[in-house]
Design a protein around this motif. Structure first.
Motif, PDB file in Angstrom:
ATOM      1  N   PRO A   9       0.821  -1.228   0.000  1.00 24.58           N
ATOM      2  CA  PRO A   9       0.000   0.000   0.000  1.00 24.58           C
ATOM      3  C   PRO A   9       0.845   1.264   0.000  1.00 24.58           C
ATOM      4  N   GLY A  10       1.949   1.252   0.747  1.00 22.75           N
ATOM      5  CA  GLY A  10       2.838   2.410   0.757  1.00 22.75           C
ATOM      6  C   GLY A  10       3.476   2.643  -0.594  1.00 22.75           C
ATOM      7  N   LYS A  11       3.854   1.553  -1.261  1.00 25.53           N
ATOM      8  CA  LYS A  11       4.454   1.688  -2.585  1.00 25.53           C
ATOM      9  C   LYS A  11       3.437   2.225  -3.587  1.00 25.53           C
ATOM     10  N   ILE A  12       2.191   1.748  -3.517  1.00 26.35           N
ATOM     11  CA  ILE A  12       1.161   2.208  -4.450  1.00 26.35           C
ATOM     12  C   ILE A  12       0.907   3.697  -4.268  1.00 26.35           C
ATOM     13  N   LEU A  13       0.762   4.135  -3.012  1.00 24.28           N
ATOM     14  CA  LEU A  13       0.515   5.546  -2.742  1.00 24.28           C
ATOM     15  C   LEU A  13       1.680   6.408  -3.238  1.00 24.28           C
ATOM     16  N   THR A  14       2.911   5.989  -2.946  1.00 20.62           N
ATOM     17  CA  THR A  14       4.088   6.747  -3.385  1.00 20.62           C
ATOM     18  C   THR A  14       4.176   6.772  -4.904  1.00 20.62           C
ATOM     19  N   SER A  15       3.906   5.639  -5.538  1.00 20.37           N
ATOM     20  CA  SER A  15       3.961   5.577  -6.996  1.00 20.37           C
ATOM     21  C   SER A  15       2.924   6.507  -7.621  1.00 20.37           C
ATOM     22  N   ILE A  16       1.728   6.569  -7.028  1.00 19.71           N
ATOM     23  CA  ILE A  16       0.694   7.462  -7.542  1.00 19.71           C
ATOM     24  C   ILE A  16       1.159   8.918  -7.461  1.00 19.71           C
ATOM     25  N   MET A  17       1.793   9.280  -6.351  1.00 18.47           N
ATOM     26  CA  MET A  17       2.294  10.648  -6.203  1.00 18.47           C
ATOM     27  C   MET A  17       3.390  10.956  -7.220  1.00 18.47           C
ATOM     28  N   ILE A  18       4.276   9.986  -7.457  1.00 16.42           N
ATOM     29  CA  ILE A  18       5.342  10.180  -8.443  1.00 16.42           C
ATOM     30  C   ILE A  18       4.745  10.333  -9.840  1.00 16.42           C
ATOM     31  N   VAL A  19       3.745   9.500 -10.160  1.00 16.55           N
ATOM     32  CA  VAL A  19       3.097   9.597 -11.469  1.00 16.55           C
ATOM     33  C   VAL A  19       2.402  10.942 -11.619  1.00 16.55           C
ATOM     34  N   PHE A  20       1.692  11.380 -10.579  1.00 19.32           N
ATOM     35  CA  PHE A  20       1.003  12.676 -10.642  1.00 19.32           C
ATOM     36  C   PHE A  20       2.001  13.817 -10.840  1.00 19.32           C
ATOM     37  N   HIS A  21       3.135  13.737 -10.149  1.00 18.62           N
ATOM     38  CA  HIS A  21       4.136  14.807 -10.301  1.00 18.62           C
ATOM     39  C   HIS A  21       4.708  14.819 -11.717  1.00 18.62           C
ATOM     40  N   CYS A  22       5.070  13.643 -12.215  1.00 17.86           N
ATOM     41  CA  CYS A  22       5.593  13.565 -13.587  1.00 17.86           C
ATOM     42  C   CYS A  22       4.548  14.035 -14.592  1.00 17.86           C
ATOM     43  N   LEU A  23       3.296  13.636 -14.359  1.00 15.77           N
ATOM     44  CA  LEU A  23       2.220  14.043 -15.261  1.00 15.77           C
ATOM     45  C   LEU A  23       2.030  15.563 -15.226  1.00 15.77           C
ATOM     46  N   GLY A  24       2.096  16.145 -14.031  1.00 16.95           N
ATOM     47  CA  GLY A  24       1.978  17.590 -13.914  1.00 16.95           C
ATOM     48  C   GLY A  24       3.083  18.313 -14.663  1.00 16.95           C
ATOM     49  N   ALA A  25       4.313  17.795 -14.549  1.00 16.10           N
ATOM     50  CA  ALA A  25       5.433  18.405 -15.269  1.00 16.10           C
ATOM     51  C   ALA A  25       5.259  18.249 -16.779  1.00 16.10           C
ATOM     52  N   MET A  26       4.808  17.061 -17.230  1.00 17.22           N
ATOM     53  CA  MET A  26       4.574  16.846 -18.660  1.00 17.22           C
ATOM     54  C   MET A  26       3.482  17.778 -19.192  1.00 17.22           C
ATOM     55  N   VAL A  27       2.419  17.940 -18.414  1.00 14.29           N
ATOM     56  CA  VAL A  27       1.338  18.839 -18.829  1.00 14.29           C
ATOM     57  C   VAL A  27       1.855  20.271 -18.947  1.00 14.29           C
ATOM     58  N   LEU A  36      -5.627  17.151 -20.720  1.00 12.27           N
ATOM     59  CA  LEU A  36      -5.492  18.126 -19.636  1.00 12.27           C
ATOM     60  C   LEU A  36      -5.014  19.476 -20.156  1.00 12.27           C
ATOM     61  N   VAL A  37      -4.084  19.461 -21.108  1.00 11.38           N
ATOM     62  CA  VAL A  37      -3.589  20.716 -21.678  1.00 11.38           C
ATOM     63  C   VAL A  37      -4.706  21.470 -22.378  1.00 11.38           C
ATOM     64  N   VAL A  38      -5.554  20.746 -23.098  1.00  8.22           N
ATOM     65  CA  VAL A  38      -6.670  21.382 -23.803  1.00  8.22           C
ATOM     66  C   VAL A  38      -7.700  21.940 -22.822  1.00  8.22           C
ATOM     67  N   CYS A  39      -7.911  21.229 -21.714  1.00  9.31           N
ATOM     68  CA  CYS A  39      -8.962  21.621 -20.773  1.00  9.31           C
ATOM     69  C   CYS A  39      -8.519  22.699 -19.788  1.00  9.31           C
ATOM     70  N   ILE A  40      -7.240  22.720 -19.432  1.00  8.39           N
ATOM     71  CA  ILE A  40      -6.761  23.677 -18.427  1.00  8.39           C
ATOM     72  C   ILE A  40      -6.426  24.997 -19.110  1.00  8.39           C
ATOM     73  N   PRO A  41      -7.037  26.098 -18.680  1.00 14.16           N
ATOM     74  CA  PRO A  41      -6.842  27.365 -19.387  1.00 14.16           C
ATOM     75  C   PRO A  41      -5.569  28.104 -19.033  1.00 14.16           C
ATOM     76  N   ASN A  42      -4.975  27.805 -17.875  1.00 17.83           N
ATOM     77  CA  ASN A  42      -3.867  28.622 -17.398  1.00 17.83           C
ATOM     78  C   ASN A  42      -2.787  27.733 -16.799  1.00 17.83           C
ATOM     79  N   ILE A  43      -1.517  28.038 -17.094  1.00 19.95           N
ATOM     80  CA  ILE A  43      -0.429  27.218 -16.560  1.00 19.95           C
ATOM     81  C   ILE A  43      -0.333  27.372 -15.043  1.00 19.95           C
ATOM     82  N   ARG A  44      -0.861  28.471 -14.505  1.00 13.38           N
ATOM     83  CA  ARG A  44      -0.881  28.656 -13.059  1.00 13.38           C
ATOM     84  C   ARG A  44      -1.669  27.538 -12.389  1.00 13.38           C
TER      85      ARG A  44
END
Length: 475
Positions: free
Chosen positions: A121-139, A400-408
């Motif tokens: 469970p700890g690995k899954i939670l940490t992996s989700i956070m890492i994926v979200f961070h990478c996804l945020g940077a990619m977006v 996400l890029v199409v839907c989000i209006p502002n990089i902020r």
């Protein structure tokens, strides 16, 4: 942080090779024994130290630098400096917690610490956070492509509407729209690179990305002395007005020392997003020559200090150039003011190349984390799985890029959730769970617990304020 054992010099590889010259060397003492370190060996240590500083700085620097001038505008000068300094200190402090935890537990990766702390469970939670961070940077990278590419194409095509300040993006043909140019880059550049089994050759783009950030900072500083305030009065030899901004409010040529608005909710999350490097820190630590906790603490201190200086320069000079008219994506503000300036054009081209190459490079660890966490037999390479996960990630990024209006919004939400978890919450959780109680002081554990509570409260409050701002804007 801990007891004296954390501060002693560690020579984990033992004495140096006897074949290396020991004359003109220096000595280090450990456990009452004196080790003689040769000049050649000392140079290797220095080279390894400098390379680790470069790698950690490269892990920190990213698209977040483009949003810090807007952050200063939303906070005021003094409040911005104070909060940026606190964020830098927190980043260094939690890196130290990870180093101590790694030493005591023997784990060498972020995911390993998660498994050791709370199992799968700890690995899954940490992996989700890492994926979200990478996804945020990619977006954020693809968002920059969407916004910058049309502007650059129009300038390079010598569009008279851009030069006259009368350009209307809504009147552009479909093949000049940001969404179309973004799709072209994603389909014909990012997808082929992300499809490859191995992209080690893209590692060189990391050094190029660092150079782009330094060039951008130099441009911001230089243009402060070129662009007048108000910048709508800026003239060119061939045109009357270069600015293409419709003034909704007059430009104020005076800095505010402190202010709080609805947009201030994005400020600290953006800073945390800009300083996130913790998932990459432990691999860099392992690549150090004769790695030790104290040596890596110095690497982190030097790296964070240099990045703090770069961030402060770019944010300050960007804000002091445009004041209340600075945009959430700083480079676009310069493009509006002086679209044909050669230095601005060069900066835009280099930033676009950098983010285009960085997207597949960042996509690889994101995909690897997903496969190793959620799929059976992750060590076995399967082309279908490799391409399917890639297609899912890039499709989600484009949506996400199409839907989000502002990089902020990207900086704020990613900073408030995944970055806060990886930079504050999880390092404290790992430290409290795995650090040897006999080797760390009670005060260190109390500090980590207080910081954990603060991180959770900050994440919840930031998400609520950001969602409230979204709802208010729709109304």
């Amino acid at each position: 942080m801990g007891d004296a054992t954390e501060e002693t010099f560690e020579l984990e590889d033992g004495p140096v090779d006897s074949q290396e010259p020991l004359t003109a060397g220096y000595t280090k003492e450990k456990d009452g024994e004196v080790y003689v370190v040769g000049e050649k060996d000392r140079k290797k240590d220095i080279r390894s130290f400098c390379l680790s500083v470069f790698n950690l700085m490269n892990a920190i620097l990213g698209s977040g630098i483009l949003g810090l001038a807007d952050t200063m505008n939303n906070l005021g000068v003094i409040l911005f400096y104070v909060l940026l300094l606190i964020t830098a200190f927190l980043a260094g402090y939690t890196i130290n917690l990870l180093l101590i935890t790694s030493k005591h537990s023997g784990e060498k990766s972020y995911e390993g610490l998660a498994v050791r702390s709370y199992g799968r469970p700890g690995k899954i939670l940490t992996s989700i956070m890492i994926v979200f961070h990478c996804l945020g940077a990619m977006v954020s990278y693809v968002f920059i492509i969407k916004k910058e590419m049309p502007e650059l194409v129009r300038v390079l095509a010598n569009s008279t509407s851009v030069l006259s300040g009368e350009h209307d993006e809504a009147m552009d043909p479909w093949f000049m729209q940001g969404w179309f140019l973004m799709l072209v880059v994603v389909l014909f550049v990012i997808v082929p690179l992300a499809s490859l089994k191995d992209i080690r050759f893209l590692g060189y783009s990391s050094a190029f990305g660092m150079f782009c950030m330094l060039l951008f900072t130099f441009t911001v500083v230089y243009e402060k002395f070129v662009i007048p305030c108000p910048f709508s009065a800026l003239h060119n030899k061939t045109t009357e007005i270069l600015s293409n901004i419709t003034e909704e409010e007059p430009q104020v040529c005076k800095a505010e020392l402190a202010r709080v608005t609805s947009k201030s909710a994005y400020a600290v999350p953006t800073m945390i997003f800009a300083f996130m490097c913790h998932a990459s820190m432990l691999p860099i630590y392992q690549e150090l020559r004769r790695p030790s906790t104290k040596k890596m603490q110095k690497v982190a201190g030097v790296s964070i200090s240099l990045v703090f200086f770069i961030y402060t320069l770019s944010a300050s000079f960007g804000y002091f150039t445009f004041y209340n008219k600075v945009k959430s994506e700083l480079l676009l503000t310069y493009s509006d003011a002086i679209p044909t300036d050669p230095l601005i054009i060069l900066s835009r081209i280099m930033v676009l190349i950098c983010v285009t190459l960085s997207t597949p490079l960042l996509h690889y660890p994101c995909r690897k984390t997903i496969i190793t966490t959620f799929f059976p037999d992750p060590q076995v390479f399967k082309w279908f799985r490799h391409l399917a996960v890639m297609a899912g990630l890039l499709t989600l990024t484009v949506v996400l890029v199409v839907c989000i209006p502002n990089i902020r919004d990207i900086f704020g939400l990613a900073g408030a959730t995944s970055s806060t978890s990886l930079l504050i919450i999880l390092p404290c959780v790992f430290f409290l769970k795995l650090a040897d109680r006999d080797k760390v002081s009670r005060m260190s554990r109390i500090k980590a617990f207080v910081l954990l509570v603060f991180g959770i409260a900050f994440m919840i409050a930031s998400v609520i304020l950001i969602i409230y701002d979204w709802v208010a804007r729709k109304d």
